[in-house]
Scaffold this motif. Sequence first.
Motif, mmCIF file in Angstrom:
data_model
loop_
_atom_site.group_PDB
_atom_site.id
_atom_site.type_symbol
_atom_site.label_atom_id
_atom_site.label_comp_id
_atom_site.label_asym_id
_atom_site.label_seq_id
_atom_site.Cartn_x
_atom_site.Cartn_y
_atom_site.Cartn_z
ATOM 1 N N LEU A 1 20.533 72.894 14.939
ATOM 2 C CA LEU A 1 21.085 71.773 14.287
ATOM 3 C C LEU A 1 20.825 70.448 15.437
ATOM 4 C CD1 LEU A 1 21.951 70.214 11.664
ATOM 5 C CD2 LEU A 1 24.305 70.809 12.598
ATOM 6 N N ASN B 1 24.689 61.417 6.377
ATOM 7 C CA ASN B 1 25.363 61.351 5.122
ATOM 8 C C ASN B 1 25.380 59.997 4.751
ATOM 9 O OD1 ASN B 1 26.695 64.094 4.180
ATOM 10 N ND2 ASN B 1 26.883 63.997 6.314
ATOM 11 N N TYR C 1 19.024 66.257 7.387
ATOM 12 C CA TYR C 1 19.073 66.928 8.413
ATOM 13 C C TYR C 1 17.773 67.163 9.553
ATOM 14 C CZ TYR C 1 23.077 68.724 5.520
ATOM 15 O OH TYR C 1 24.240 69.041 4.816
ATOM 16 N N ASN D 1 27.531 69.360 -3.655
ATOM 17 C CA ASN D 1 27.183 70.356 -2.497
ATOM 18 C C ASN D 1 27.558 71.596 -2.782
ATOM 19 O OD1 ASN D 1 26.740 71.520 -0.148
ATOM 20 N ND2 ASN D 1 26.643 69.574 1.012
ATOM 21 N N THR D 2 26.649 72.305 -2.837
ATOM 22 C CA THR D 2 27.082 74.107 -2.931
ATOM 23 C C THR D 2 26.765 74.744 -1.886
ATOM 24 O OG1 THR D 2 24.804 74.322 -3.982
ATOM 25 C CG2 THR D 2 26.908 73.861 -5.543
ATOM 26 N N GLY D 3 26.380 74.027 -0.678
ATOM 27 C CA GLY D 3 26.195 74.604 0.573
ATOM 28 C C GLY D 3 24.498 74.990 0.625
ATOM 29 N N GLU D 4 23.862 74.440 -0.307
ATOM 30 C CA GLU D 4 22.234 75.031 -0.268
ATOM 31 C C GLU D 4 21.371 73.368 0.447
ATOM 32 O OE1 GLU D 4 20.473 75.763 -4.025
ATOM 33 O OE2 GLU D 4 18.631 76.176 -3.123
ATOM 34 N N LEU D 5 20.594 74.108 1.325
ATOM 35 C CA LEU D 5 19.788 72.982 2.100
ATOM 36 C C LEU D 5 18.650 73.175 1.585
ATOM 37 C CD1 LEU D 5 20.828 73.691 6.044
ATOM 38 C CD2 LEU D 5 21.399 71.850 4.454
ATOM 39 N N VAL E 1 22.556 65.112 11.635
ATOM 40 C CA VAL E 1 23.096 64.906 10.434
ATOM 41 C C VAL E 1 23.316 63.624 9.776
ATOM 42 C CG1 VAL E 1 24.579 65.975 8.574
ATOM 43 C CG2 VAL E 1 24.017 67.372 10.446
ATOM 44 N N THR F 1 26.416 61.518 11.087
ATOM 45 C CA THR F 1 27.712 62.042 11.441
ATOM 46 C C THR F 1 27.634 63.145 12.141
ATOM 47 O OG1 THR F 1 27.066 63.392 9.282
ATOM 48 C CG2 THR F 1 28.313 61.544 8.547
ATOM 49 N N GLU F 2 26.696 63.551 12.595
ATOM 50 C CA GLU F 2 26.481 64.600 13.656
ATOM 51 C C GLU F 2 25.280 64.466 14.513
ATOM 52 O OE1 GLU F 2 28.901 67.330 13.433
ATOM 53 O OE2 GLU F 2 27.914 68.027 15.501
ATOM 54 N N VAL G 1 28.765 65.815 1.460
ATOM 55 C CA VAL G 1 30.114 66.552 1.525
ATOM 56 C C VAL G 1 30.783 65.943 0.195
ATOM 57 C CG1 VAL G 1 32.136 66.713 2.815
ATOM 58 C CG2 VAL G 1 29.889 66.993 4.010
#
Lengths: 116, 109
Positions: free
Chosen positions: A45, A50, A33, A101-105, A48, A55-56, A97
């Motif tokens: 942001l 992946n 990111y 992935n546990t949501g940690e950056l 992104v 993707t973003e 994704v």
Amino acid sequence: ETGVTQTPRHLVMGMTNKKSLKCEQHLGHNAMYWYKQSAKKPLELMFVYNFKEQTENNSVPSRFSPECPNSSHLFLHLHTLQPEDSALYLCASSHPVGTKNTGELFFGEGSRLTVL
Amino acid sequence: AQRVTQPEKLLSVFKGAPVELKCNYSYSGSPELFWYVQYSRQRLQLLLRHISRESIKGFTADLNKGETSFHLKKPFAQEEDSAMYYCALSGHNFNKFYFGSGTKLNVKP
């Protein structure tokens, strides 16, 4: 070196220059990111990736051009920037994704950009 | 639209006092909420996430969907808690994260 590494840490450039920011991670992550951190504003942001695919794109001006040649490296190419683009640019990585992935950056220390 | 609001830019408390850092959010779906922290001269790092229902360094945060809040609390602040704290949210796929503008916590001796 482990973790997320960003270079250069500081960059001063004129509005007509072309420069690049580099981000490297050896954490085995496949999502990367770019964030922009301006004074007194939330982290914004920008892009992104992946598995090397973008993707973003959060409506970022075309004077910012990202590149992700492989899952470990991410670049942000800068061209004809404006003074208001001066900010701290943060790179982060995570598991992508749908996997571990546990949501940690995991963030780098940032590249402080000044546009004159 | 998604938004994370941290109304306090600076919060000063004395050591041993309770601390609460406020976070409110707006999100069209069911969000995942996080708190990130940045200590002096260190990089931004995860403090805790609501899905884990964990307590890290004495901090807890409860997701209140009715009030759309995710306030960070600690009953007894320590000087080493002084840092910038950022509230963040994501969708269930963790593909995009939205951050608040941060609250600077200053714990005085």
